[in-house]
Motif scaffolding. Structure first.
Motif, short mmCIF file in Angstrom:
data_model
loop_
_atom_site.label_atom_id
_atom_site.label_comp_id
_atom_site.label_asym_id
_atom_site.label_seq_id
_atom_site.Cartn_x
_atom_site.Cartn_y
_atom_site.Cartn_z
N ILE A 116 0.83 -1.20 0.00
CA ILE A 116 0.00 0.00 0.00
C ILE A 116 0.87 1.25 0.00
O ILE A 116 0.62 2.21 -0.74
N LEU A 117 1.91 1.26 0.84
CA LEU A 117 2.84 2.37 0.89
C LEU A 117 4.10 2.03 0.10
O LEU A 117 4.49 0.86 0.00
N VAL A 118 4.74 3.05 -0.45
CA VAL A 118 6.00 2.87 -1.19
C VAL A 118 7.10 3.67 -0.48
O VAL A 118 6.82 4.63 0.24
N PRO A 119 8.36 3.29 -0.66
CA PRO A 119 9.45 4.02 -0.01
C PRO A 119 9.55 5.46 -0.50
O PRO A 119 9.30 5.75 -1.67
N ILE A 120 9.92 6.35 0.42
CA ILE A 120 10.21 7.73 0.03
C ILE A 120 11.68 8.06 0.29
O ILE A 120 12.08 9.22 0.28
N GLU A 128 17.95 15.94 5.94
CA GLU A 128 16.55 16.13 6.33
C GLU A 128 16.15 15.12 7.39
O GLU A 128 15.48 15.46 8.37
N LYS A 129 16.54 13.87 7.22
CA LYS A 129 16.19 12.83 8.19
C LYS A 129 16.82 13.10 9.56
O LYS A 129 16.22 12.78 10.59
N SER A 130 18.00 13.68 9.57
CA SER A 130 18.72 13.87 10.83
C SER A 130 18.02 14.85 11.76
O SER A 130 18.33 14.90 12.95
N ASP A 131 17.08 15.65 11.25
CA ASP A 131 16.37 16.61 12.09
C ASP A 131 15.17 15.99 12.79
O ASP A 131 14.55 16.63 13.64
N PHE A 132 14.83 14.75 12.45
CA PHE A 132 13.71 14.07 13.11
C PHE A 132 14.23 13.24 14.28
O PHE A 132 15.32 12.65 14.21
N VAL A 133 13.45 13.17 15.36
CA VAL A 133 13.84 12.34 16.50
C VAL A 133 13.92 10.88 16.02
O VAL A 133 13.16 10.47 15.14
N PRO A 134 14.85 10.09 16.56
CA PRO A 134 15.07 8.73 16.06
C PRO A 134 13.83 7.86 16.01
O PRO A 134 13.67 7.04 15.10
N ASP A 144 14.92 -1.34 5.96
CA ASP A 144 15.98 -0.33 5.81
C ASP A 144 15.64 0.79 4.83
O ASP A 144 16.53 1.50 4.37
N GLU A 145 14.36 0.96 4.53
CA GLU A 145 13.94 2.06 3.68
C GLU A 145 12.87 2.89 4.38
O GLU A 145 11.98 2.34 5.03
N LEU A 146 12.95 4.20 4.21
CA LEU A 146 12.00 5.11 4.85
C LEU A 146 10.69 5.15 4.06
O LEU A 146 10.71 5.34 2.84
N TYR A 147 9.58 5.00 4.76
CA TYR A 147 8.25 5.03 4.15
C TYR A 147 7.41 6.21 4.60
O TYR A 147 6.54 6.66 3.85
N THR A 148 7.60 6.68 5.82
CA THR A 148 6.73 7.74 6.34
C THR A 148 7.51 8.75 7.17
O THR A 148 8.58 8.45 7.71
N LEU A 149 6.92 9.94 7.31
CA LEU A 149 7.40 10.97 8.22
C LEU A 149 6.19 11.55 8.95
O LEU A 149 5.09 11.60 8.40
N GLY A 150 6.39 11.98 10.19
CA GLY A 150 5.30 12.53 10.97
C GLY A 150 5.63 13.90 11.52
O GLY A 150 6.79 14.32 11.52
N THR A 151 4.62 14.60 12.02
CA THR A 151 4.83 15.93 12.57
C THR A 151 5.03 15.92 14.08
O THR A 151 5.69 16.80 14.62
N SER A 152 4.46 14.93 14.77
CA SER A 152 4.47 14.96 16.23
C SER A 152 4.89 13.62 16.81
O SER A 152 4.84 12.59 16.14
N GLU A 153 5.33 13.66 18.05
CA GLU A 153 5.63 12.45 18.81
C GLU A 153 4.71 12.40 20.02
O GLU A 153 3.91 13.33 20.26
N SER A 154 4.81 11.33 20.76
CA SER A 154 3.98 11.17 21.95
C SER A 154 4.77 10.43 23.01
O SER A 154 5.79 9.79 22.71
N SER A 155 4.31 10.51 24.23
CA SER A 155 4.96 9.78 25.31
C SER A 155 3.99 9.65 26.47
O SER A 155 2.89 10.23 26.45
N VAL A 156 4.39 8.89 27.48
CA VAL A 156 3.56 8.66 28.66
C VAL A 156 4.38 9.02 29.91
O VAL A 156 5.54 8.62 30.03
N LEU A 157 3.76 9.75 30.80
CA LEU A 157 4.41 10.21 32.03
C LEU A 157 3.62 9.76 33.25
O LEU A 157 2.44 9.40 33.14
#
Length: 429
Positions: A116-120, A128-134, A144-157
């Motif tokens: 359904i998704l293809v590599p980007i 560009e990738k280095s600016d995103f959190v791991p 080993d291929e990048l398929y998606t990028l997101g705007t936000s992360e999440s966590s639990v405290l």
């Protein structure tokens, strides 16, 4: 181009095993007589502010690429079920996928494996990738291929009632090095569990929330839910380390330190002294309970390893195999995840940014309490398992956790997860 036979077999297997697939339809527009390439985008509906944001960013993309690309977005109701995912599955089998999809992080592997998704990867530079959190890069990578990028992360405290803990003489840690272990939390909960107040609220919704919010208990013990290739559960999710970690978690339920039938807003209304919850709790407390005095500390660590591991993952953008202009679709994905998009979106939804540069520029994340959230996003985040059978894993993990809280044998409950997961993996293969 997408092979219909491969899509049909893999998606039907994944969807049917999780009870997701139902009939639905979709449309895709385009103008072959125009020099302008039309791009279609699907995303789940959010609240009105989110919907306005998505429409606004699409308009801004069209303005920036006027004469070259023109994008339209369809915001699809998700309700409490899988209506959005059903529409994707149906479009995959009928050949009516849009150019760009918004997908939840754990589903990336399933959609990549099924075609359904293809590599980007070729459209996103290393810089560009280095600016995103791991964790964002990790959740969006398959084979080993990048398929998606997101705007936000999440966590639990771990949120806590400041007044109650002060009165009990309990001072939670404020540095990662001093983070509480589950034994520390247990001892605190016993002291706080009195006068009609539960020591802690460890409840999550009975769907995806279980694996999202509680899997770090297993990871911190040194165990994993699955093998690295995402195909084997036996010896991982039911390993001695995992069983021991979840047996300790079970004590909170069986000893009455948490309410198994919690009231709405139990923590916010003073009926639970501590609360393990996602970062979105900040917004709820600040907006709906402005006088509530609360504090936060890190996700608890295993008493043996003392290693803090926290949940991660959020919705992200990818290019589909149905796109006839994948380069243009990738350009749209990059636009929707550029610095301006990330900052505007994360400021609106009050979540940590996926881009390191944006996160660093937000001063509120350098001060307590959000510095704890920043520490977790950048230093302790763990991606949920990358596997084609993720829907089944999530569903069965949720069932197992329900059984564990009501006193079931932990090893037996986890063995059931193994059995159902590996049955599904065989069907997929």
């Amino acid at each position: 181009m997408l092979k219909r036979k491969k899509i049909t077999s893999l998606i039907l297997c994944a969807a049917l095993s999780a009870g997701l697939l139902t009939g639905c339809g979709s449309t895709k527009g385009g103008d072959s007589n125009s020099d302008v390439t039309e791009l279609t985008v699907w995303s789940p509906q959010g609240n009105q502010d989110e919907n306005n944001y998505y429409n606004k960013r699409i308009e801004e993309f069209n303005k920036e690429y006027e004469g070259k690309y023109k994008a339209t977005i369809e915001l699809i109701p998700r309700a409490n079920g899988y209506e959005y995912e059903n529409k994707i599955n149906a479009a995959a089998t009928s050949g009516d996928l849009p150019d760009v999809l918004s997908v939840d992080g754990p589903t990336v592997t399933n959609y990549a494996e099924s075609g359904i998704l293809v590599p980007i990867e070729q459209y996103v530079s290393d810089e560009e990738k280095s600016d995103f959190v791991p964790s964002i890069i990790n959740q969006g990578t398959y084979n080993d291929e990048l398929y998606t990028l997101g705007t936000s992360e999440s966590s639990v405290l771990l949120f806590y009632n400041e007044k109650m803990l002060n009165e009990a003489g309990i001072t939670p840690p404020t540095t990662l090095e001093e983070a509480w272990t589950w034994e520390d939390v247990y001892e605190a909960a016993k002291k706080l569990n009195k006068d009609g107040v539960y020591g802690i609220d460890l409840n999550w919704d009975l769907g995806e929330g279980q694996i999202y919010g509680l899997a770090p208990i297993v990871w911190s013990s040194g165990a994993e839910l699955l093998s690295k290739d995402g195909k084997v559960a036996n010896g991982y999710i039911n390993s001695p380390e995992a069983v021991e970690a979840l047996t300790y978690y079970q004590k909170f339920a069986t000893e009455g330190l948490m309410n198994l039938q919690p009231l709405p807003n139990e923590f916010e209304e003073g009926k639970a002294a501590m609360y393990l919850m996602g970062s979105w709790e900040f917004t709820k407390l600040n907006n709906d309970y402005p006088d509530f005095e609360y504090g936060v500390t890190y996700y608890p660590a295993s008493a043996k390893t003392k290693k803090v591991v926290s949940p991660s993952g959020d919705w992200c953008w990818g290019v589909t195999s149905g796109s006839e202009n994948q380069e243009g679709a990738a350009e749209l994905v990059k636009f929707l995840t550029n610095k301006d998009s990330v900052k505007e979106h994360c400021d609106m939804i009050d979540k940590p940014a996926s881009r390191i540069s944006v996160l660093e520029s937000n001063e509120s994340y350098n001060e307590y309490p959000r510095n704890i959230l920043k520490d977790q996003v950048t230093k302790t985040a763990h991606t949920r398992p990358l596997t084609t059978s993720y829907p089944v894993l999530s569903k069965e993990f949720s069932s197992a956790m329900q059984d564990i809280r009501t006193g079931a044998d932990v090893k037996s409950a986890l063995d059931k997860v193994v059995q159902r997961f590996e049955e599904d993996i065989k069907r997929n293969n």
